[in-house]
Write a protein that holds these residues in place. Structure first.
Motif, PDB file in Angstrom:
ATOM      1  N   GLY A  82       5.264   1.285  -0.121  1.00 62.97           N
ATOM      2  CA  GLY A  82       5.552   0.927   1.259  1.00 62.97           C
ATOM      3  C   GLY A  82       5.654   2.096   2.203  1.00 62.97           C
ATOM      4  O   GLY A  82       5.727   1.895   3.421  1.00 62.97           O
ATOM      5  N   ALA A  83       5.670   3.324   1.672  1.00 63.38           N
ATOM      6  CA  ALA A  83       5.777   4.499   2.536  1.00 63.38           C
ATOM      7  C   ALA A  83       4.443   4.787   3.231  1.00 63.38           C
ATOM      8  O   ALA A  83       3.374   4.417   2.747  1.00 63.38           O
ATOM      9  N   ASP A  84       4.522   5.458   4.388  1.00 67.29           N
ATOM     10  CA  ASP A  84       3.325   5.870   5.112  1.00 67.29           C
ATOM     11  C   ASP A  84       2.821   7.192   4.531  1.00 67.29           C
ATOM     12  O   ASP A  84       3.603   8.120   4.308  1.00 67.29           O
ATOM     13  N   LEU A 112      -5.747  -0.182  -0.578  1.00 67.04           N
ATOM     14  CA  LEU A 112      -4.877   0.364   0.464  1.00 67.04           C
ATOM     15  C   LEU A 112      -5.407  -0.004   1.848  1.00 67.04           C
ATOM     16  O   LEU A 112      -6.614  -0.134   2.038  1.00 67.04           O
ATOM     17  N   SER A 113      -4.497  -0.165   2.781  1.00 65.65           N
ATOM     18  CA  SER A 113      -4.880  -0.526   4.143  1.00 65.65           C
ATOM     19  C   SER A 113      -4.573   0.619   5.091  1.00 65.65           C
ATOM     20  O   SER A 113      -3.578   1.342   4.928  1.00 65.65           O
ATOM     21  N   LEU A 115      -3.318   2.118   8.505  1.00 64.25           N
ATOM     22  CA  LEU A 115      -2.371   1.746   9.551  1.00 64.25           C
ATOM     23  C   LEU A 115      -2.862   2.176  10.923  1.00 64.25           C
ATOM     24  O   LEU A 115      -2.796   1.417  11.890  1.00 64.25           O
ATOM     25  N   ARG A 136      -3.565   7.199   8.609  1.00 65.77           N
ATOM     26  CA  ARG A 136      -2.391   6.889   7.794  1.00 65.77           C
ATOM     27  C   ARG A 136      -2.644   5.649   6.944  1.00 65.77           C
ATOM     28  O   ARG A 136      -3.268   4.684   7.406  1.00 65.77           O
ATOM     29  N   ARG A 138      -0.812   2.840   3.947  1.00 68.61           N
ATOM     30  CA  ARG A 138       0.421   2.278   3.408  1.00 68.61           C
ATOM     31  C   ARG A 138       0.336   2.349   1.883  1.00 68.61           C
ATOM     32  O   ARG A 138      -0.558   1.782   1.265  1.00 68.61           O
ATOM     33  N   ARG A 140       0.926   1.845  -2.049  1.00 68.15           N
ATOM     34  CA  ARG A 140       1.244   0.781  -2.990  1.00 68.15           C
ATOM     35  C   ARG A 140       1.298   1.385  -4.381  1.00 68.15           C
ATOM     36  O   ARG A 140       0.597   2.350  -4.668  1.00 68.15           O
ATOM     37  N   CYS A 174       1.166   6.551  -6.625  1.00 66.60           N
ATOM     38  CA  CYS A 174       2.474   6.063  -6.191  1.00 66.60           C
ATOM     39  C   CYS A 174       3.219   5.597  -7.434  1.00 66.60           C
ATOM     40  O   CYS A 174       2.901   4.552  -8.007  1.00 66.60           O
ATOM     41  N   GLU A 264      -4.017  -7.398   3.735  1.00 64.84           N
ATOM     42  CA  GLU A 264      -2.661  -6.907   3.941  1.00 64.84           C
ATOM     43  C   GLU A 264      -1.659  -7.539   2.988  1.00 64.84           C
ATOM     44  O   GLU A 264      -0.528  -7.062   2.844  1.00 64.84           O
ATOM     45  N   ASP A 266       0.060  -8.552  -0.516  1.00 64.44           N
ATOM     46  CA  ASP A 266       0.164  -8.057  -1.889  1.00 64.44           C
ATOM     47  C   ASP A 266      -0.311  -9.133  -2.855  1.00 64.44           C
ATOM     48  O   ASP A 266       0.091 -10.293  -2.753  1.00 64.44           O
TER      49      ASP A 266
END
Length: 434
Positions: A82-84, A112-113, A115, A136, A138, A140, A174, A264, A266
């Protein structure tokens, strides 16, 4: 912290093609030639000849031979889910020729998407010059490999374009530290190893079980001296035996686990990864012997205990390709083959916790086959997000019917909604079985 990844200079899948930039010269040259001949106008004939010359040039040149490098700076290097994450991509002209029109499209990891920022750039680069762009993502959980960047270069006239792919070994990893669960989805089957799973068998332990007549050799500390003082009879206290279980956590990472209505959202595979990692550390902390396996990919870690085993399992969950997001589309025949191999590897008294969204018949087949073989499976079934409409409703109905059928066969099923914490889902399932 940030890291600058390795660079790559070799273009693959190179193609050379003509652009449509000068196609307008074809009718123009024909019209100019026709009018020039009809009206004896030399100027128009010269225009037609120039147009034909440009078209001839376009069909004979091969374009520029690009030599470029691509590097990425990723910040932070080890993000939490969830971190940028900021990615700064730099493309450098390492050749000796000017690249008058260079276009780059970044190869974003599939799961990954983006931002914000830009994932493509167009630039003119002299030898040694570089162009940088950033965006940037997000984060996962898991290892997410960057796909090949698309490169396109045109010659100075813009009539010939050379395209190719620039692949690096870059990845965004991650790997969160899984938090232990307050309870685990275990059933009564155990091994002879001491542990924290309470059984119905009498023996040594801390929870009272029954009383029996004294037998020669019974430990003096287990004799009920109050009973002896009252009646003169020697009686021995028995307690519930605590044993460890041998457990295999099986993750269903086939194509159905990656179904989701929007990029977007999960998918169930992310929930499966969460369940597996948290169950793994919880059961190890409880003194059990735990193993890991995947359905679809071919990962296998035999049930065991100890710090080295724990480190090996957590490292695989974070970085191994078999645990990283990627769709494996296999039919029931291959599922049966994987299941047969798994059963040959499993010990006789090994429990299996199957993490599967139960979206197809093959997932139910795995659970029922393990149950028939005596491995007392428990199913943890993440409920994936489904699209609205008849198709989504039909998928939800099928899944509900599979859950009901497994429960009728005596298999515990934890129906885990995305908005519910895993520990809450486990508690609700345990209370529902009472």
């Amino acid at each position: 912290m940030s890291t600058i990844t390795g660079t790559e200079t070799t273009l693959t899948d190179v193609r050379t093609q003509l652009t449509e930039r000068w196609w307008v010269l074809v009718p123009a040259a024909l019209i100019a030639a026709g009018v020039g001949i009809l009206f004896s106008a030399p100027a128009l004939l010269i225009v037609a000849v120039v147009g034909v010359g440009v078209l001839a040039y376009q069909n004979t040149v091969t374009g520029i031979e690009p030599s470029v490098t691509l590097s990425r700076e990723i910040t932070p290097t080890d993000p939490e889910p969830g971190a940028d994450v900021t990615v700064q991509t730099t493309i450098t002209n390492t050749g000796t020729a000017i690249l008058p029109e260079l276009r780059v499209i970044e190869g974003i990891p599939a799961e990954l998407s983006v931002l914000d920022g830009t994932t493509r750039v167009t630039a003119t680069l002299r030898p040694g010059e570089a162009e940088t762009f950033s965006y940037r993502l997000r984060a996962r959980r898991g290892r997410h490999n960057f796909e090949a960047a698309s490169i396109a270069v045109r010659d100075p006239a813009g009539g010939v374009e050379k395209t190719g792919k620039l692949q690096t070994d870059d990845a965004l990893v991650c790997r969160p530290t899984p938090a232990p669960l307050p309870t685990a989805a275990l059933r009564g089957l155990t091994t002879p190893y001491a542990g924290q799973l309470t059984t119905s068998n009498p023996g040594s332990g801390i929870e009272f079980h029954t009383m029996r007549e004294y037998q020669r050799g019974d430990h003096v500390g287990r004799i009920d001296w109050n009973q002896f003082a009252a009646t003169g009879e020697l009686r021995t206290q028995q307690f519930r035996t605590e044993r460890s279980a041998a457990i295999l956590i099986l993750a269903d990472l086939r194509e159905p686990s990656f179904h989701r209505p929007t990029p977007e959202t999960d998918h169930a595979a992310f929930q499966i990864h969460t369940a597996v990692s948290r169950l793994f550390v919880t059961l190890l902390d409880a003194g059990h012997r735990v193993g890991l396996a995947t359905l679809g990919p071919s990962y296998w870690l035999s049930p065991d205990a100890g710090q080295q085993h724990r480190t090996q399992g957590l490292l695989a969950l974070a970085t191994d390709a078999d645990w990283s997001p990627g769709r494996t589309d296999i039919g029931q025949t291959v599922v049966r083959q994987q299941l047969r191999l798994m059963r040959r590897r499993l010990g006789q008294h090994t429990q299996v916790i199957v993490c599967t969204p139960l979206l197809d018949a093959a997932s139910s087949l795995v659970v029922t086959t393990l149950a028939a073989a005596g491995h007392t499976p428990t199913a943890i079934a993440p409920a994936p997000a489904t699209a609205e409409g008849p198709g989504g409703r039909y998928r939800r109905l099928e899944r509900t019917l599979r859950i009901g059928e497994l429960r009728r066969q005596g298999v515990p099923v934890v129906d885990w909604a995305p908005e519910t914490a895993l520990e809450t889902a486990l508690t609700q399932a345990h209370e529902g079985e009472r």
